[in-house]
Enzyme design. Sequence first.
Site, PDB file in Angstrom:
ATOM      1  N   TYR A 109       2.949   0.293  12.060  1.00  0.00           N
ATOM      2  CA  TYR A 109       2.335   0.727  10.535  1.00  0.00           C
ATOM      3  C   TYR A 109       3.337   0.759   9.631  1.00  0.00           C
ATOM      4  CZ  TYR A 109       0.421   4.174   7.518  1.00  0.00           C
ATOM      5  OH  TYR A 109      -0.008   4.377   6.349  1.00  0.00           O
ATOM      6  N   GLU A 197      -1.580   0.544   2.508  1.00  0.00           N
ATOM      7  CA  GLU A 197      -1.381   0.736   4.301  1.00  0.00           C
ATOM      8  C   GLU A 197      -1.519  -0.763   5.001  1.00  0.00           C
ATOM      9  OE1 GLU A 197      -2.427   4.780   6.280  1.00  0.00           O
ATOM     10  OE2 GLU A 197      -4.124   3.833   5.687  1.00  0.00           O
TER      11      GLU A 197
END
Lengths: 390, 295
Positions: A109, A197
């Site tokens: 991530y 993101e």
Amino acid sequence: MKIHEYQAKELLKESGVPVPKGNHAFTVDEADEVAKNLKTELIVVKAQIHAGGRGKGGGVKLAHSFEEVKQHASNILGMTLITHQTGPEGKVVRRLLVEEGVAIATELYAGIVLDRSKNQFVFMVSTEGGVEIEKVAAQSPEKIIKEWIDPGLGLTDFQARNLAYSLGLAGDQAKNASKTFLSLWNAFEKSDCSLAEINPLVVTESGNVLALDAKMNFDDNALYRQPQINEMRDLSEELESEIEASKHNLNYIKLGGNVGCMVNGAGLAMATMDIIKLSGGEPANFLDVGGVASAETVARGFQIILSDPAVKSILINIFGGIVRCDRVAQGVIDALSQMDVEVPVIIRLEGTNAKEAANLLENSDLDFIVATSFQDGAEKAVRAAIRIES
Amino acid sequence: MSILVDGNTRVVVQGITGKEGSFHTTQMIEYNTNIVAGVTPGKGGQKFLNIPIFNTVKESKERTDANTSVIFVPPPFAADAIMEAAASGLGLVVCITEGVPASDMVKVKNFLNGTNTTLVGPNCPGVITPEKGKIGIMPGFIHSPGNIGVISRSGTLTYEAVDQLTKQGLGQSTCIGIGGDPIIGSNFVDLLTLFAHDDGTDGVILIGEIGGTAEEEAAEWVVKNHFTKPIVAFIAGQTAPPGRRMGHAGAIIASGKGTAEEKMKALKKAGITVVDSPSEIGITMKDIIDERNSD
């Protein structure tokens, strides 16, 4: 402002973040064409809506042939996709992203958000990619590694290295990852992003680092200097009533209840929703008409509130400061005498010239309910809505 | 007594010749605020309502001894205007402008580190010390002098609270609208610190809203610093849906964080009186003050 995954990937690619080969498609034929140009065996067809959780909702499909691509494209286009972020009504899919499938070795991530308490942007990475990062943050916060970004310097090389090595990467992968992080920061900064993101950021079996998904939100206050981002706005993702309101500088958000409200100021508008709920009702909307509550803005406000058929009563709550209450009252009278409002209207005006306003309202031959206090207004609006419903 | 604004406040208005700037300058003068200068680049040497206009804040300070600035310039130029005021050594800068990009404010906050300037706003109604001075756009007449401080992220909701206080016979020491943006100058903690040391303040109204963690930080600060003056708090947005920006740029529940429920819980845990209804702010403070006085 939100954009689609394929648009975010275009922006990231421009800044040097590696993304899978692919392109967007609005029709089944376009999807077929994109797939054929990819020259790969495994193809992914992804629904493009402004919400996450698309895979679980059936909006992401793997294809092994062009026939399958067409099949998936035709199934997904036009479907109403319901995910944990769309609400129960779901969102209709109008666009697709068709891209090469990737053999994934590791899912990571990477993201950037504004840290409001530190007054800086913060770059976050985690080895827990591919899952909801909010859950990771709640359950195992130590698995999120952060670097705060000095606004004078931007993300520095050593910070990017810290992030890459903290993920357990080594050799070329660590180098590629830190380069990717610097590119992500560049994309973020130059487009006035408010949130970016990449989840997951993957290491492929062949060792490349790649943004498999991408989400970017932008600061509405900075759109005046971001023409490229402005062009990416997809109006079909927004409610018609909300678009109409924004055209007239009104701030409207549709909610689920039946008591409509029209208020000046965002804080007071939220407080009005709250007091409706505390009085036993459910607010139908948030509507901030701003400082100038003229006949025109009030009329627009009525139109927008009444475009929601669930509305059974309307509470007008204005605290007159620089805007005088008698002017607002006149605006309400003018608006109501020109249009058909069939639900009860409850008015509470306080502040500058509130008495003159009350006189104006009482002496008009229109049918309103005048409230004597904030609480009284909310109670009357809730009672009126219940009466109409029953 | 009061905080930030008192009888010695000397104000320069940045953007004095604009539509908002000129209108509100007139209003501030009507409230007897000591406006000593205006700044509009290119209009130096002119006058507005007999107030001298300068090209730069630096010059305005040198010539008029201004110590406070209020900013009405449009959003693209607001960050620069704040930094100009701080670089000129003004002690208090109040930025009214709505719509300043967050990334600009990140740079401003960094710039302000190491200066002695207190920033209030942007996107706020300003600061008022009743009968001493009004630095902003709030309706002056609803205020009355007294001993209750008000700190709020909202505009009209602050007026609502002040009006309730005044009607309960509770005057205000100083009322500050800190602004509805994600990055702002002074926060609840900064101003509670000032109110703690102000003999003229006996209690504080705190009006928060969804988004961020400023209220939680205030709660933590109150416990750590043994703040003993009574606080009555209200949090707007108990019914706001997550993920939607409720008018203010900073009023958004993001990733499940910043809900009214969390904030109310944190404030209650710190011993702060939290009212559920926005109509009970004034009466609740009145009850607390009466009870303290009868002890």
